[in-house]
Design a protein around this motif. Structure first.
Motif, short mmCIF file in Angstrom:
data_model
loop_
_atom_site.label_atom_id
_atom_site.label_comp_id
_atom_site.label_asym_id
_atom_site.label_seq_id
_atom_site.Cartn_x
_atom_site.Cartn_y
_atom_site.Cartn_z
N GLY A 110 0.85 -1.18 0.00
CA GLY A 110 0.00 0.00 0.00
C GLY A 110 0.89 1.23 0.00
O GLY A 110 1.73 1.39 0.87
N TYR A 111 0.70 2.09 -0.99
CA TYR A 111 1.52 3.29 -1.07
C TYR A 111 0.61 4.50 -0.88
O TYR A 111 -0.19 4.83 -1.74
CB TYR A 111 2.26 3.35 -2.41
N TYR A 112 0.73 5.12 0.26
CA TYR A 112 -0.16 6.22 0.63
C TYR A 112 0.29 7.58 0.13
O TYR A 112 -0.52 8.47 -0.06
CB TYR A 112 -0.28 6.29 2.16
N GLY A 113 1.61 7.77 -0.01
CA GLY A 113 2.09 9.10 -0.35
C GLY A 113 2.02 10.03 0.85
O GLY A 113 1.85 9.60 1.99
N CYS A 114 2.16 11.31 0.58
CA CYS A 114 2.35 12.32 1.63
C CYS A 114 1.08 13.03 2.09
O CYS A 114 0.89 13.27 3.28
CB CYS A 114 3.26 13.42 1.11
N MET A 115 0.26 13.41 1.12
CA MET A 115 -0.70 14.47 1.38
C MET A 115 -1.94 14.05 2.14
O MET A 115 -2.63 14.90 2.71
CB MET A 115 -1.10 15.12 0.05
N VAL A 116 -2.29 12.77 2.14
CA VAL A 116 -3.52 12.41 2.87
C VAL A 116 -3.30 12.45 4.38
O VAL A 116 -4.26 12.56 5.13
CB VAL A 116 -4.09 11.02 2.47
N THR B 144 4.75 5.91 3.14
CA THR B 144 4.37 7.32 3.05
C THR B 144 5.53 8.18 2.54
O THR B 144 5.56 9.39 2.76
CB THR B 144 3.91 7.87 4.42
N ASP B 145 6.49 7.56 1.86
CA ASP B 145 7.63 8.32 1.35
C ASP B 145 7.28 9.03 0.05
O ASP B 145 6.60 8.47 -0.80
CB ASP B 145 8.83 7.38 1.13
N CYS B 146 7.80 10.22 -0.11
CA CYS B 146 7.42 11.10 -1.22
C CYS B 146 7.83 10.57 -2.59
O CYS B 146 8.94 10.06 -2.77
CB CYS B 146 8.06 12.47 -1.00
N CYS B 147 6.93 10.73 -3.56
CA CYS B 147 7.23 10.31 -4.94
C CYS B 147 7.82 11.47 -5.73
O CYS B 147 8.24 11.28 -6.87
CB CYS B 147 5.96 9.84 -5.63
N GLY B 148 7.83 12.65 -5.17
CA GLY B 148 8.34 13.82 -5.88
C GLY B 148 7.24 14.74 -6.37
O GLY B 148 7.49 15.88 -6.74
N ALA B 149 6.02 14.22 -6.39
CA ALA B 149 4.83 15.02 -6.64
C ALA B 149 4.97 15.97 -7.82
O ALA B 149 5.34 15.59 -8.91
CB ALA B 149 4.44 15.78 -5.38
N GLY B 150 4.68 17.26 -7.56
CA GLY B 150 4.61 18.25 -8.62
C GLY B 150 5.93 18.62 -9.27
O GLY B 150 5.97 19.39 -10.22
N ALA C 290 6.84 -7.65 -2.93
CA ALA C 290 5.59 -7.23 -3.55
C ALA C 290 5.66 -7.37 -5.07
O ALA C 290 6.72 -7.30 -5.67
CB ALA C 290 5.29 -5.77 -3.20
N ASP C 291 4.47 -7.57 -5.69
CA ASP C 291 4.36 -7.63 -7.14
C ASP C 291 3.77 -6.36 -7.71
O ASP C 291 3.78 -6.16 -8.93
CB ASP C 291 3.46 -8.80 -7.56
N CYS C 292 3.21 -5.51 -6.84
CA CYS C 292 2.53 -4.31 -7.34
C CYS C 292 2.35 -3.30 -6.22
O CYS C 292 2.54 -3.61 -5.04
CB CYS C 292 1.16 -4.67 -7.91
N PHE C 293 2.02 -2.07 -6.63
CA PHE C 293 1.66 -1.01 -5.70
C PHE C 293 0.15 -0.80 -5.74
O PHE C 293 -0.48 -1.01 -6.77
CB PHE C 293 2.30 0.32 -6.12
N VAL C 294 -0.40 -0.35 -4.63
CA VAL C 294 -1.79 0.08 -4.61
C VAL C 294 -1.80 1.49 -4.03
O VAL C 294 -1.22 1.74 -2.98
CB VAL C 294 -2.68 -0.83 -3.75
N VAL C 295 -2.43 2.41 -4.75
CA VAL C 295 -2.39 3.82 -4.36
C VAL C 295 -3.79 4.41 -4.27
O VAL C 295 -4.76 3.84 -4.79
CB VAL C 295 -1.57 4.66 -5.37
N SER C 296 -3.85 5.59 -3.63
CA SER C 296 -5.09 6.34 -3.66
C SER C 296 -4.89 7.73 -4.25
O SER C 296 -5.85 8.43 -4.52
CB SER C 296 -5.68 6.48 -2.24
N CYS C 297 -3.64 8.10 -4.45
CA CYS C 297 -3.32 9.42 -4.99
C CYS C 297 -2.93 9.31 -6.45
O CYS C 297 -2.03 8.54 -6.80
CB CYS C 297 -2.16 10.04 -4.19
N MET D 91 -1.42 11.46 -8.32
CA MET D 91 -0.08 11.99 -8.58
C MET D 91 0.95 10.88 -8.35
O MET D 91 1.86 10.67 -9.14
CB MET D 91 0.17 13.16 -7.62
N CYS D 92 0.76 10.13 -7.25
CA CYS D 92 1.62 8.99 -6.96
C CYS D 92 1.50 7.95 -8.08
O CYS D 92 2.50 7.40 -8.53
CB CYS D 92 1.23 8.33 -5.64
N GLN D 93 0.26 7.68 -8.51
CA GLN D 93 0.06 6.69 -9.56
C GLN D 93 0.85 7.10 -10.80
O GLN D 93 1.59 6.29 -11.37
CB GLN D 93 -1.44 6.57 -9.89
N ALA D 94 0.74 8.35 -11.18
CA ALA D 94 1.45 8.83 -12.37
C ALA D 94 2.96 8.71 -12.19
O ALA D 94 3.66 8.24 -13.09
CB ALA D 94 1.06 10.27 -12.66
#
Lengths: 200, 291
Positions: B140-146, B182-188, B213-220, B222-225
């Protein structure tokens, strides 16, 4: 990184005073938790804790001219973890805005230009962002198309754009103008008031 | 259930595939997402990085619209969610008067993941699973902003959120816990400094692989991109052949609950998830879009 200069540093508290409305940089006791957790340190010239220290010492030229503030991704890890509740990410934003207002040349002009183009696009499109317009305007303002063509970077960008376009994720059309487009125009008009106006 | 919906600009553009899966999941759950009338851009990174007035005034207008609509508002874009929360705190505080927007704050602002992983929804999803995602090893990759900063987002678990993992378990998948969730993907910075994204995202690939893991699951989106789009480029740069599809959590809900459009949604990705899904025994009956 900090380098020793031949001149003795002239500390001044005025920058910390101006920041005080946002957050208290004087609360920093240099625990370095911010820099330790920052994912972007590899791209920075000053580490976050150094930016705070330099801000506290009033070294305006250095903090307004550093690369750090522009490559900060605003991930908010520093702000979240600071034991003294300093809004370090907020300081980065404040310094960016101040750098622009004071006419400072950005050491990361492409980043600065991207943010400005983003907001111009929102204003031009009547309140929402058009991603194709943003990308087009950004590339056009950036120039250097011939150099990009030679390096192959342009082809790579166009290929990526095509991959998105054929998936209907990048469609060259504008978002519809908002009913409240006048409110949006007013918001943008008000935003050009210089922040300096609020200072005593 | 009827809530207000603030999609944000990218859900109408580069994240239109996310929007499709959100609509699909809403129909499965009897959830009506009423788009806020005349919503505007929240200002994203550009506004808070360059102009503190725009940074508050743009999202504040949306809060006024949401309050007028009288329902809680659900936000799929993590950065939009964060900006609306920042505006909410500002409007409720001393800055509120300066913005000139009367705001009582009677409605709740939800990020989409948080909303759909409430206990009641997890129970409902568990009951409706027709095709458990057995064998899908995901991080599960949550990213930063949530979640960050908690003073803005009101989240209790900014360092180690667990709701994506809980959801994946309900769907029958195998969530693997990892320390980079929750590590940053670099976003904008993706457009101006793609090299920074390459460094940050390569770390994520390596850590995910090390976890098994074989895959990521995201909700953001920006992270997906940032995790999906440059995968080939990053692989070339580091001399590796990465294959780590990046699912939206809503796509996996649709898959587990048997929504007919899942294959169409997945066609929006750059890294084709179909080979991975075939490996775990998922067969799509309807011949659909090919990559």
């Amino acid at each position: 990184m900090l380098t020793t200069s031949k001149e003795p540093m002239e500390p001044s508290f005025s920058l910390a005073e101006r920041l005080a409305g946002l957050t208290s940089v004087s609360a920093c006791y240099q625990c370095k938790k911010c820099s330790s957790g920052c994912p972007l340190t590899f791209a920075m010239d000053f580490y976050p804790d150094q930016v705070i220290r330099l801000a506290l010492l009033g070294q305006e030229a250095q903090v307004l001219g550093c690369r750090t503030i522009w490559v900060c991704s605003s991930c908010e890890t520093c702000t979240t973890r600071c034991p003294n509740n300093i809004d370090i990410a907020g300081v980065m934003d404040w310094l960016k805005e101040e750098a622009i207002l004071s006419g400072q040349a950005s050491p990361q002009p492409e980043v600065t230009r991207f943010h400005q183009t983003f907001l111009d696009t929102v204003r031009l499109a009547g309140g929402r962002l058009s991603e194709p317009l943003l990308l087009g305007l950004y590339e056009w303002r950036r120039g250097g198309t011939l150099r990009k063509l030679k390096s192959g970077a342009l082809v790579a960008d166009l290929r990526m754009a095509w991959e998105l376009a054929r998936r209907r994720r990048l469609v060259p059309r504008l978002p519809h103008r908002l009913k409240g487009v006048k409110e949006i125009k007013d918001i943008f008009k008000k935003s050009h008031l210089p922040a300096k106006q609020e200072k005593p | 259930m009827n809530v207000s919906y603030y999609p944000g600009c990218s859900l109408e553009g580069t994240a239109i595939d996310y929007a499709a899966s959100i609509g699909g999941v809403a129909s499965l759950l009897d959830l009506t997402l009423t788009e806020l009338d005349d919503w505007n851009c929240c200002g994203a990174t550009a506004a808070h990085s360059t102009n503190h007035h725009l940074a508050l005034a743009l999202p504040a207008r949306n809060l006024a619209l949401a309050e007028a609509a009288g329902r809680d508002v659900v936000v799929p874009c993590a950065l939009c969610f964060n900006r609306l929360k920042v505006a909410e705190k500002a409007l409720k505080g001393p800055e509120g008067a300066n913005l000139g927007i009367p705001y009582q704050g009677g409605i709740k602002i939800w990020d989409l993941l948080d909303y759909l992983t409430q206990d009641a929804y997890l129970k409902e999803l568990a009951a409706k699973v027709v095709r458990p995602l057995t064998g899908l090893k995901a991080v599960g990759y949550y990213g930063c902003m949530v979640a960050r900063p908690p003073a803005v987002t009101d989240k209790k678990d900014a360092e180690n959120p667990q709701n994506l993992e809980r959801l994946l378990q309900v769907l029958g998948a195998e969530p693997l816990d990892w320390s980079f969730k929750t590590d940053c993907c670099g976003a904008g910075l993706a457009v101006a400094r793609p090299d920074i994204i390459d460094t940050l995202v390569q770390r994520l690939y390596e850590r995910a692989l090390r976890t098994g893991a074989d895959c990521f699951v995201v909700s953001c989106q920006m992270c997906q991109a940032n995790v999906d789009m440059p995968q080939k480029r990053i692989g070339k740069q580091f001399g590796k052949d990465y294959y780590l599809p990046v699912f939206y959590f809503t796509e996996l809900i649709g898959l587990a609950l048997g929504h007919p459009d899942v294959k169409k949604w997945l066609a929006g990705h750059l890294v084709d998830p179909l080979p991975l899904l075939e490996k775990i025994g998922v067969r799509f009956q309807v011949p659909g879009v090919r990559f």
